[in-house]
Design an enzyme around this catalytic site. Structure first.
Site, PDB file in Angstrom:
ATOM      1  N   GLY A  83       0.860  -1.176   0.000  1.00  0.00           N
ATOM      2  CA  GLY A  83       0.000   0.000   0.000  1.00  0.00           C
ATOM      3  C   GLY A  83       0.889   1.215   0.000  1.00  0.00           C
ATOM      4  O   GLY A  83       2.105   1.106  -0.136  1.00  0.00           O
ATOM      5  N   PHE A  85       1.695   2.870   2.441  1.00  0.00           N
ATOM      6  CA  PHE A  85       2.526   2.831   3.643  1.00  0.00           C
ATOM      7  C   PHE A  85       3.862   2.155   3.376  1.00  0.00           C
ATOM      8  O   PHE A  85       4.834   2.354   4.094  1.00  0.00           O
ATOM      9  CB  PHE A  85       1.800   2.067   4.768  1.00  0.00           C
ATOM     10  N   GLY A  86       3.925   1.286   2.378  1.00  0.00           N
ATOM     11  CA  GLY A  86       5.122   0.492   2.126  1.00  0.00           C
ATOM     12  C   GLY A  86       4.738  -0.903   1.676  1.00  0.00           C
ATOM     13  O   GLY A  86       3.781  -1.073   0.925  1.00  0.00           O
ATOM     14  N   VAL A  87       5.472  -1.892   2.170  1.00  0.00           N
ATOM     15  CA  VAL A  87       5.230  -3.268   1.747  1.00  0.00           C
ATOM     16  C   VAL A  87       5.404  -4.210   2.930  1.00  0.00           C
ATOM     17  O   VAL A  87       6.148  -3.917   3.868  1.00  0.00           O
ATOM     18  CB  VAL A  87       6.196  -3.652   0.590  1.00  0.00           C
ATOM     19  N   VAL A  88       4.679  -5.321   2.899  1.00  0.00           N
ATOM     20  CA  VAL A  88       4.876  -6.397   3.873  1.00  0.00           C
ATOM     21  C   VAL A  88       5.318  -7.624   3.099  1.00  0.00           C
ATOM     22  O   VAL A  88       4.686  -7.997   2.106  1.00  0.00           O
ATOM     23  CB  VAL A  88       3.579  -6.722   4.646  1.00  0.00           C
ATOM     24  N   ASP A 199      -8.803   0.870  12.674  1.00  0.00           N
ATOM     25  CA  ASP A 199      -8.916   0.251  11.338  1.00  0.00           C
ATOM     26  C   ASP A 199      -9.227  -1.238  11.457  1.00  0.00           C
ATOM     27  O   ASP A 199      -8.587  -2.072  10.823  1.00  0.00           O
ATOM     28  CB  ASP A 199      -7.651   0.470  10.517  1.00  0.00           C
TER      29      ASP A 199
END
EC number: 2.7.11.1
Length: 411
Positions: A83, A85-88, A199
């Site tokens: 997303g 926000f970054g990555v997982v 959330d």
């Protein structure tokens, strides 16, 4: 860095999910206070930022308070969420063979990361564990924070989708297990930590498919809500957004998480979202179709500053007609108690835990469909039970489970 207590894993964003991910647009909210010369924030910085399969990241942990330094290597295996926000990504520790999830977010060097600060406070069986963290840099001198998290393979979202594709109802025992553990995680973060998640949605609820233990993850939007201090209202993914947020309230409470939990319970029972709004306004329309038009008093409870009142007068649709005919009345009753317009009329997470809908889980003879035992549900720590009235305590911890509960074990 040293192992912290439990915390989210993944701000995993399922790219196939139809709901909007509102929280990804709020980097200023996620990054909290200014960094000072703070030893607590020190972490080893490693070069490179690749999450491609096979890439190896080497970092060190320990070295504080007399602890020996330890080198740890992680091999990236696959991306499991992404997303703004970054990555997982899923990774394997080469020294131990353990699988972990690493959430990598761009870090503003001027600020502390609120998610990391929150996760360090958390230690609970129904919240994903933060193992440690480290920083990494790129050739452009960008700084990334890497949160190394416990890996949990499934999400409630994918479990719901599995049964939906099979055109089947989720077994009621799973609905009870998942919703109970959601409420227990919320009781913990609300009462013991003083944090609101902001959330709650099926994508942020991780599940072990073998034990059916559930863990709350992604604290990227979590915040301590202080009475009298304003907060942003554009928070929480649309289908699960409490009506006071839609009305633009800025002084809301952790009751927004309770509404979201009620939406998730409704979705577990229905097999599809309870309020599938196509936009923010349409979201309110979907809610009104079921709960009816809110009264002036209810609107005042949601947002005292909201003056417009231009809704068509629609009567509430009976809850028992929303669900299938053979739906247990206890399930319908719990949904109705969680999904109240007035935030102060919603059940608290603790009140939800003692609801009759969960009585089957308190029966010592209850088993999973495959005959295995249920995951641990009653291993409450003393801080979880602090201030709980005696009559609620007796219901909360059934007699057969009191040995595994620290409060009863010590008495």
């Amino acid at each position: 860095m040293a192992t912290a207590g439990v915390a989210p894993a993944s701000g995993i964003v399922d790219v196939n999910a139809s709901s909007a991910i509102a929280v990804d647009k709020l980097p200023d909210e996620i990054l909290g206070m200014r960094i000072k010369d703070d030893k607590e924030m020190e972490a080893h910085v490693v070069d490179g930022n690749s999450t491609e399969a096979g890439h190896v990241i080497v970092t060190t942990i320990g070295g504080k308070n007399g602890q020996p330094k330890q080198t740890i290597s992680y091999m990236a295996e696959r991306a499991v969420g992404q997303g703004s926000f970054g990555v997982v990504f899923q990774a394997k520790c080469l020294e131990t063979g353990e699988t972990v999830a690493i959430k990598k977010v761009l870090q503003d060097k001027r600020y502390k990361n609120r998610e990391l600060q929150t996760m360090r406070l958390l230690d609970h069986p129904n919240v994903v564990t933060l193992k440690h963290c480290f920083f990494s840099t790129t050739e452009k001198d960008e700084l990334y924070l890497n949160l190394v998290l416990e890996f949990v393979p499934e999400t409630v979202h994918r479990v719901i989708r599995h049964y939906s594709k099979m055109n089947q109802r989720m077994p009621l025992i799973y609905v009870k297990l998942y919703s109970y553990q959601i409420c227990r995680s919320l009781a913990y973060i609300h009462n013991c930590v003083g944090v609101s998640h902001r959330d709650i949605k099926p994508q942020n609820l991780l599940v072990n498919p073998h034990t059916h233990q559930l863990k709350l993850c992604d604290f990227g939007s979590a915040k301590v809500l202080v009475k009298g201090e304003p907060n942003i209202s554009y928070i929480c993914s649309r289908y699960y957004r409490a009506p006071e947020l839609i009305f633009g309230a800025t002084e809301y409470t952790s009751a927004i998480d309770i509404w979201s939990a009620g939406c998730v319970l409704g979705e577990l029972l229905l097999g599809q979202p309870l309020f599938p709004g196509a936009s923010g306004v349409d979201q309110l329309v979907e809610i009104i179709k079921v709960l009816g038009t809110p009264t002036r008093e209810e609107i005042k409870c949601m947002n005292p500053n909201y003056t417009e009142f231009k809704f068509p007068q629609i009567k509430a649709h009976p809850w028992h007609k929303i669900f299938r005919k053979r739906m247990p009345p206890e399930a319908v009753d719990l949904v109705s108690r969680l999904l109240q317009y007035s935030p102060n009329l919603r059940s608290t997470a603790l009140e939800a835990l003692v609801h009759p809908f969960f009585d089957e889980l308190r029966d010592p003879n209850t088993r999973l469909p495959n005959g295995r035992h249920l995951p641990p549900l009653f291993n409450f720590k003393a801080n979880e039970l602090k201030g709980v009235p005696a009559e609620m305590l007796v219901k909360l911890v059934p007699s057969h489970a009191r040995k595994q509960c620290s409060l009863f074990a010590s008495s």
